[in-house]
Every structure is written in C-alpha cells, then in structure tokens.
Design a protein around this motif. Structure first.
Motif, PDB file in Angstrom:
ATOM      1  N   LEU A   1      26.377  46.627  39.604  1.00  0.00           N
ATOM      2  CA  LEU A   1      27.029  46.929  40.877  1.00  0.00           C
ATOM      3  C   LEU A   1      28.129  45.935  41.228  1.00  0.00           C
ATOM      4  O   LEU A   1      28.935  46.195  42.123  1.00  0.00           O
ATOM      5  N   ALA A   2      28.170  44.808  40.534  1.00  0.00           N
ATOM      6  CA  ALA A   2      29.193  43.796  40.806  1.00  0.00           C
ATOM      7  C   ALA A   2      30.449  43.990  39.961  1.00  0.00           C
ATOM      8  O   ALA A   2      31.410  43.226  40.111  1.00  0.00           O
TER       9      ALA A   2
ATOM     10  N   LEU B   1      30.673  49.987  49.761  1.00  0.00           N
ATOM     11  CA  LEU B   1      31.030  48.846  50.602  1.00  0.00           C
ATOM     12  C   LEU B   1      30.532  47.577  49.927  1.00  0.00           C
ATOM     13  O   LEU B   1      29.529  47.591  49.216  1.00  0.00           O
ATOM     14  N   PRO B   2      31.211  46.458  50.159  1.00  0.00           N
ATOM     15  CA  PRO B   2      30.735  45.194  49.581  1.00  0.00           C
ATOM     16  C   PRO B   2      29.405  44.775  50.190  1.00  0.00           C
ATOM     17  O   PRO B   2      29.038  45.207  51.292  1.00  0.00           O
ATOM     18  N   GLY B   3      28.690  43.921  49.466  1.00  0.00           N
ATOM     19  CA  GLY B   3      27.352  43.541  49.874  1.00  0.00           C
ATOM     20  C   GLY B   3      27.273  42.896  51.240  1.00  0.00           C
ATOM     21  O   GLY B   3      26.280  43.063  51.945  1.00  0.00           O
ATOM     22  N   GLY B   4      28.301  42.153  51.626  1.00  0.00           N
ATOM     23  CA  GLY B   4      28.258  41.443  52.890  1.00  0.00           C
ATOM     24  C   GLY B   4      28.777  42.223  54.075  1.00  0.00           C
ATOM     25  O   GLY B   4      28.930  41.661  55.170  1.00  0.00           O
ATOM     26  N   ALA B   5      29.058  43.520  53.923  1.00  0.00           N
ATOM     27  CA  ALA B   5      29.553  44.324  55.038  1.00  0.00           C
ATOM     28  C   ALA B   5      28.532  44.332  56.175  1.00  0.00           C
ATOM     29  O   ALA B   5      27.324  44.255  55.935  1.00  0.00           O
ATOM     30  N   PRO B   6      28.978  44.413  57.426  1.00  0.00           N
ATOM     31  CA  PRO B   6      28.030  44.457  58.546  1.00  0.00           C
ATOM     32  C   PRO B   6      26.993  45.559  58.344  1.00  0.00           C
ATOM     33  O   PRO B   6      27.329  46.673  57.934  1.00  0.00           O
ATOM     34  N   ILE B   7      25.741  45.233  58.656  1.00  0.00           N
ATOM     35  CA  ILE B   7      24.648  46.156  58.359  1.00  0.00           C
ATOM     36  C   ILE B   7      24.826  47.488  59.076  1.00  0.00           C
ATOM     37  O   ILE B   7      24.514  48.555  58.518  1.00  0.00           O
ATOM     38  N   ASP B   8      25.336  47.474  60.297  1.00  0.00           N
ATOM     39  CA  ASP B   8      25.539  48.733  61.016  1.00  0.00           C
ATOM     40  C   ASP B   8      26.593  49.590  60.329  1.00  0.00           C
ATOM     41  O   ASP B   8      26.481  50.829  60.299  1.00  0.00           O
TER      42      ASP B   8
ATOM     43  N   THR C   1      14.462  47.613  43.745  1.00  0.00           N
ATOM     44  CA  THR C   1      14.713  46.823  42.542  1.00  0.00           C
ATOM     45  C   THR C   1      15.984  46.013  42.724  1.00  0.00           C
ATOM     46  O   THR C   1      17.044  46.580  43.000  1.00  0.00           O
ATOM     47  N   ASP C   2      15.874  44.705  42.581  1.00  0.00           N
ATOM     48  CA  ASP C   2      17.077  43.858  42.599  1.00  0.00           C
ATOM     49  C   ASP C   2      17.117  43.031  41.323  1.00  0.00           C
ATOM     50  O   ASP C   2      17.418  41.834  41.344  1.00  0.00           O
ATOM     51  N   SER C   3      16.849  43.693  40.213  1.00  0.00           N
ATOM     52  CA  SER C   3      16.847  43.023  38.918  1.00  0.00           C
ATOM     53  C   SER C   3      18.274  42.624  38.533  1.00  0.00           C
ATOM     54  O   SER C   3      19.253  43.196  39.023  1.00  0.00           O
ATOM     55  N   PRO C   4      18.416  41.652  37.639  1.00  0.00           N
ATOM     56  CA  PRO C   4      19.757  41.227  37.212  1.00  0.00           C
ATOM     57  C   PRO C   4      20.592  42.370  36.647  1.00  0.00           C
ATOM     58  O   PRO C   4      21.817  42.418  36.869  1.00  0.00           O
TER      59      PRO C   4
ATOM     60  N   GLY D   1      25.467  44.278  45.896  1.00  0.00           N
ATOM     61  CA  GLY D   1      25.037  43.013  46.477  1.00  0.00           C
ATOM     62  C   GLY D   1      23.576  42.973  46.854  1.00  0.00           C
ATOM     63  O   GLY D   1      23.011  41.898  47.046  1.00  0.00           O
ATOM     64  N   VAL D   2      22.945  44.145  46.977  1.00  0.00           N
ATOM     65  CA  VAL D   2      21.559  44.232  47.452  1.00  0.00           C
ATOM     66  C   VAL D   2      20.630  44.725  46.349  1.00  0.00           C
ATOM     67  O   VAL D   2      19.663  44.062  45.993  1.00  0.00           O
ATOM     68  N   GLY D   3      20.909  45.892  45.780  1.00  0.00           N
ATOM     69  CA  GLY D   3      20.054  46.396  44.719  1.00  0.00           C
ATOM     70  C   GLY D   3      19.942  47.900  44.715  1.00  0.00           C
ATOM     71  O   GLY D   3      20.810  48.613  45.226  1.00  0.00           O
ATOM     72  N   MET D   4      18.844  48.384  44.163  1.00  0.00           N
ATOM     73  CA  MET D   4      18.606  49.819  43.963  1.00  0.00           C
ATOM     74  C   MET D   4      17.361  50.261  44.717  1.00  0.00           C
ATOM     75  O   MET D   4      16.320  49.620  44.676  1.00  0.00           O
ATOM     76  N   PHE D   5      17.465  51.407  45.363  1.00  0.00           N
ATOM     77  CA  PHE D   5      16.360  52.037  46.067  1.00  0.00           C
ATOM     78  C   PHE D   5      16.071  53.361  45.370  1.00  0.00           C
ATOM     79  O   PHE D   5      16.957  54.211  45.272  1.00  0.00           O
TER      80      PHE D   5
END
Length: 678
Positions: A269-270, A300-307, A260-263, A351-355
């Motif tokens: 999360l922001a 971590l912030p949304g733009g952090a390296p994926i690894d 879910t990446d609803s508003p 930055g991404v959403g909910m799992f």
C-alpha cells in the motif's frame, strides 16, 4: 485397516499443507491411486483417494477424502458432453463414488483421475502462481524449468482441464509436472515420496528464480504520505475504522472481520503501483472466490483526518457496489445464480492495513491470508514480468459456477448468534463465564472481559481458539481501560454487537456499618461501570449501523428490599433504571437494552465465593453451604438458580425471537413474589 495408499497420501498432504509456501489454507488437493477389495464382490478394484471439496491439506483426515472407482471415472471420458456443459460433470462424480461416507468430490477430481500417474498433487504456491500469472508465463516456464515442467494455458478447473493435463503428461514423458496458466501447479510421481519431491522441486525452483532474477522494487516507487503509520497509531485508527467498515461490508448480509497489518500489506500500500494492481484483482480461483473480484482501496494517505477517511470510505463503498452489480450484469446469463452480494470482502487502507470480511471469523481471516498470497503473487510476477490475471469473464464463470452453489447448499444452517460479536464483563468466573460459554455455543464470537486477565484467558481457551473467543483485560471503573477493551474487541472481530454488563461485587452490611467506601466501591463497579461500558459500546454500535444488544445483569435486589443490603440494592436499582433510560435513548439506532434479574446464584458465583455468601448466610442464620438450598426453598418453584440459568435468559433476549423487545427485565429467581415487577 487403512489402506497403505491412504496412509501415504495423508502423510504427504500434511507435509505439504503444513508449509504455506506450498499452498494456501484449504487450497489445492492431493490424490493416490491403488487397489482395495470391493465389499460387494470381494474382488479387487482400482480406486482413487483424493482430498474432497473444502478440506485443508495440512489437517486432512481419511474422512476428508473422496473415494472413487477408477473404471467408472475413466468411463466418463466417453460421455463427456464438452466444455459448454462442464458443470454436469460435477454431479457425475457422485456415480463414481465407492463405499459409504467420505467427502464430496471437488471440481479438481478429474485432474487427478485422468492423469496417468499413481500420485498427483495440485497446489497453489505463491511462487508458482507468480509464474502462472506473468504476462509471458509460458516463456518463463521454459526459462525457469526447461522441459521438466510444461505450460498449460488457462482453462477453468473441471473435466476438460483434466483431459488437457492428461494429454500433456502423455506427450511429455520427461515432465514432472506443469504450470497451470493463471492458477497454480500440478505434479505427479510413481510413488508418494516422488510426487512430493516433484511438487517441492517446482515450488523451490520458482522461488529461487524469483529471488535471483526479480526486481527488488516490483511495486514501484514509494508514495509520499503512504508509508506505514507507527504501530500504536495505525492500530488505534484501525479500531476506529473497523466498525464503520464492517457495517458497510454487512450491507447485504452480516459479516465478521479480521485485521492484518503485516509488512507485506503495508509495503504494497506504500508503493505507487498498488492502485492499478489491486484493480486487476486476484487470479487463482481459490484466491478470488474468497477475496471477491477486487478489493476496495482507500485513496487517501495514512495520516488523513479520520473523519475524512470515513466519509471517503462511504463514497467508495457506494461506488464499489455499483461496480460489482455492473460486473454481474456484464457476465450473467439467464441461468446464472442470483448475485450473492455486492459488498467488498477486502478493504485496503494505506498506512493502516487490510480489513477482510466473511460469514464467520475463520472465513474473514482466511480471506485476508489469501489476499496476502495474492500480494506475494503480484510481487513475484511484477518482479520478472508483468502481472496478468485471468480475464474478468473467467472470474465470473468460476465465482458463479455450479460447484460454488453446491458448496453453499451443503453449508449447515447458521447458529442463532452467528456473526454476532459479544463482550461480557466479569467473564472470568461465575455468571459471566456461563454467559460467555452460552453465547459462544450459539455462534457468537466472544470477548471475555475481566479485571483478572488470567481468569479471562482461561475462559477464552475453554471456549476455543482466537476465531471464537479472546481475553480482554478491563477494570470497569477505568474509562480509558474500557475504551481500550472495546478497541481490542473491534480489532479482534470487527466491532461489537452484544454487550453484557455483568461485572460486579457485593458487600452485605447493615446501614450503620456501611461506609462511604463500601458505597462508592459498589457504585463505581456496577452503576458507574455499567454506564461507562454501555456508553463505549453504544459508540461502536452506532458507528456500525447494525443495531445491537446491551444486557444488564441486575438482581432481584433492584426491586426487592432485603435486609442489610443498602449499597448493593441501591446500586442494582441504579442499573435497573439505566436499562429503561438507555432503551428509550438508543432505540432509534436499533440498539435494544434489557436486563436480567437473578437471585440466589450461589454455586459457581464469584460474588458469593468472595465473602458475600458467608455474609448473607449469617443474615439468614443458615450454614453457608446450605445457602443455595435456603434460597431455593423460599421460591415459588423451589429450585436453585445456577449461572447457566442466567445465561439462558441472556441468550433468549439476544437470539432474535424477541427482536421487538427493549426495556424489559426478566426475573431469573425461581419465583420470588416480593420481586415481581409491577
């Protein structure tokens, strides 16, 4: 003939349940009291019809109602042993049931039966729970509703809460309902229409108050770097993260997932307050029973390296499990049920959403919907007060109460492929369609992958809704397209566990007439295509750490040298050896690779219908319409092979009984001696 009280109750339930502002999925209940004939005495008897355990108001049917005799129900007041033995009353409701069939009574049955009103609603609206979970909820209730709605302090749902509400209604004849601290609302009326109107008055009045008086930034200031990523980027990151998260969330038992990446989620999360608020957990019992006591929040912030995000998620998951086990130890008593699992049901990634995760796709999806409800509740409470959910000890009492254990005992045994996620290439017709249907029938969630998206969509719709099957467009000769199909499947269900390489085509020509283009086309689709699909599937499966199955639909032509068949036969031999090579390489990851060798699948086959049948019929000198019978006659069993028979073999290979088998080819050819494996 259906009793009029039942007709009115179902209509009211559907009207209230159709609007998620009124109550969450499967949350809340409604009841009606009335008279009907006792079939044993033919005398009129007072009854109550109430939504049973586990049903949903919006789709409620008469079969989903529990029917109880009111005289027996009210007599329980005299034998009620007190709150310390509350769970005993769940079993007592069974002795109040009237007639055969019907749903199991829920824990809220006492609330409906003991309140002196013909019609009662108990709902979980976000606006009402916001008032119920505010730190000054009692004062807010008076401020918002005056004396038309009464505050009821938190008490665990059950018989005592029913007694409390009954006493409050009697002491406040002017009231139309109450706010249940930490929980929701209850309303009543003399008619079904009046009860519904009272429920909606409470909900809409709360909504209006929050809208008029609420702080526009209840979650605090924006956190730099935590803003939502652009849609394409966040969904690409979600597809990479999801298999890893699903594997972690399946440490104790396999889970399916929903993204879910609803508003509402992204905004929460922001903002600066989200870590503290998330740590407080949800409050309404329906919410946290599905979302667990608290979510796992990536810090971590949304733009952090994926690894870096993946490494941090693994650390946070280990800490979450330790914290949950400590929570269990803090509150468990010698007679508490065993701990059910220490993995999170909700994972929040800024930055991404909910799992969200659950034992099936619907459960995972609903868990996510409930956490959105919880975010709305936190927003409302924080906007006019401070969010103050029920104590952790009370959450534990509900999470591990007898009613939940009873629900788990009533659940049917899962199907063999439950929690498995399958992707079937060439799934839009023929053998692929049959495989997709069989895997879904056995409990798998299926991505029907085909170059013809319309055909794939048709098959997915035949199987069911998006909780069971989705259509994915893919050309197996396109590397990027295959990666996109795997990503789409991961976003739909959480990852990939079972891949069937079925996409294929064939051109039957003698050697001298076979062009390089004929050769390249068949090798691109089947040999190269299977390799590309298997490679992408393996990447997802290894990231999940849950093992998996890759099945190749090969052919008896992979080992049998038939005439005028050089390109197809060589391609199938390539696929057959891929099975052996990948079984040897992927075994260390728990990934099993096996093959199925069909022959002569004429009826229902997309390949045969596209010209291959006419070509093979010409080779053997028989009419095309008799080709299936011709193939059957040359077999040892004299039986025609159908797409369903191939699907059966795929099921056998993947359902668990052959858990120690890899690198195997199963012939499904009704017995062709020349194609015996040796």
């Amino acid at each position: 003939m259906t009793n009029q009280a039942v007709t009115d109750l179902l209509a009211r339930s559907h009207a209230l349940g159709a609007d998620r502002r009124n109550t969450n999925y499967a949350g809340g209940n409604a009841s009606a009291k009335g008279a009907d004939l006792d079939p044993a005495t033919n005398a009129e008897v007072e009854l109550m019809w109430v939504k049973g355990s586990g049903g949903d108001l919006g789709t409620l049917t008469e079969a989903g109602l529990a029917v109880l005799r009111l005289d027996r129900m009210r007599a329980l007041v005299d034998v009620y042993p007190g709150e310390e033995r509350e769970d005993e009353m769940v079993a007592a409701f069974d002795y109040c049931l009237h007639g055969k069939g019907g749903a199991a009574p829920s824990i809220d049955t006492a609330m409906h039966g003991l309140v002196d009103a013909p019609h009662v609603d108990h709902l979980h609206p976000d606006s009402g729970i916001a008032i119920a979970t505010a730190a000054d909820g009692e004062e807010l209730t008076r401020k918002v509703f005056g004396d038309r709605v009464v505050w009821v302090p938190w008490r665990r749902p059950g018989f005592q809460l029913g007694l409390d509400i009954a006493a409050i209604k009697q002491a406040n004849p002017q009231a139309i309902g109450c706010v249940l601290g930490g929980h929701g609302i209850t309303a009543w009326g003399d008619t079904s229409e009046q009860c519904q109107a009272h429920s909606l008055e409470i909900i809409r009045t709360a909504e209006a108050y929050l809208a008029e008086h609420g702080d526009p930034e209840p979650f605090g200031k924006a956190l730099p770097g935590y803003e939502p990523l652009p849609e394409e980027e966040r969904r690409a990151r979600a597809a990479l993260l999801f298999p890893v998260l699903r594997g972690l969330a399946s440490t104790d038992s396999p889970q399916l997932g929903h993204f879910t990446d609803s508003p509402e989620v992204l905004e929460f999360l922001a903002r600066e307050k989200h870590p503290a608020l998330a740590a407080l957990g949800t409050s309404c019992p329906d919410h946290f029973l599905r979302t667990k006591v608290a979510p796992l929040v990536v810090d971590l912030p949304g733009g952090a390296p994926i690894d870096d995000v993946i490494d941090r998620v693994k650390e946070l998951h280990a800490a979450y499990r330790e914290d949950y086990a400590a929570y269990y130890r803090r509150h468990a008593t010698p007679d508490s049920p065993p701990m059910r699992g220490a993995d999170p049901a909700i994972v929040l990634v800024p930055g991404v959403g909910m799992f969200s995760f659950g034992r099936d796709k619907q459960t995972a999806r609903v868990a996510g919907e409930f956490y959105v409800n919880a975010i709305n509740v936190m927003r409302g409470a924080e906007s006019v007060s401070a969010y103050a959910p029920i104590p952790e000890s009370e959450k534990f009492r509900i999470e591990y109460w007898e009613l939940e254990e009873a629900k788990l005992r009533r659940m049917p045994k899962p199907k063999p492929l439950a929690t498995r996620i399958a992707l079937v290439t060439g799934g839009g017709s023929g053998i692929g369609r049959a495989i997709a249907h069989r895997l879904a029938a056995e409990g798998a969630c299926v991505a029907v992958a085909d170059r013809d998206l319309a055909a794939a969509t048709s098959v997915a719709e035949e199987i069911g809704n998006a909780d069971r099957a989705v259509a994915v467009a893919v050309d197996v000769t396109d590397e990027d397209g295959i990666a996109a199909a795997m990503a789409a499947t991961s976003l739909a269900f959480g990852g990939v566990d079972l891949v069937v390489n079925n996409a294929g085509l064939s051109v039957s020509k003698p050697l001298m007439e076979t062009s390089a283009k004929d050769w390249d086309l068949q090798h691109d689709v089947m040999a190269r295509g299977s390799f590309l699909v298997s490679r992408e599937a393996a990447r997802v499966m290894v990231a999940q750490g849950m093992g998996g199955d890759i099945v190749y639909i090969v052919s008896k032509n992979g080992v049998f040298a038939g005439p005028n068949n050089i390109a197809y036969g060589a391609t199938k031999a390539d696929q057959a050896h891929q099975v052996r090579l990948l079984a040897a390489e992927l075994g260390e990851h728990g990934i099993r690779v096996n093959g199925v060798n069909p022959d002569g699948v004429v009826r229902g086959s997309g390949i045969f219908a596209s010209g291959w049948g006419a070509q093979r019929a010409a080779v053997y000198g028989v009419p095309e319409e008799e080709l299936g019978a011709f193939y059957a006659k040359r077999t040892l069993l004299k039986r025609e092979v159908l797409p369903e028979h191939v699907a059966n073999a795929v099921f056998v290979l993947t359902a668990g009984d052959l858990s120690h088998t890899t690198g195997l080819h199963i012939p499904v050819d009704a017995g062709v001696a020349a194609a015996f494996l040796r």
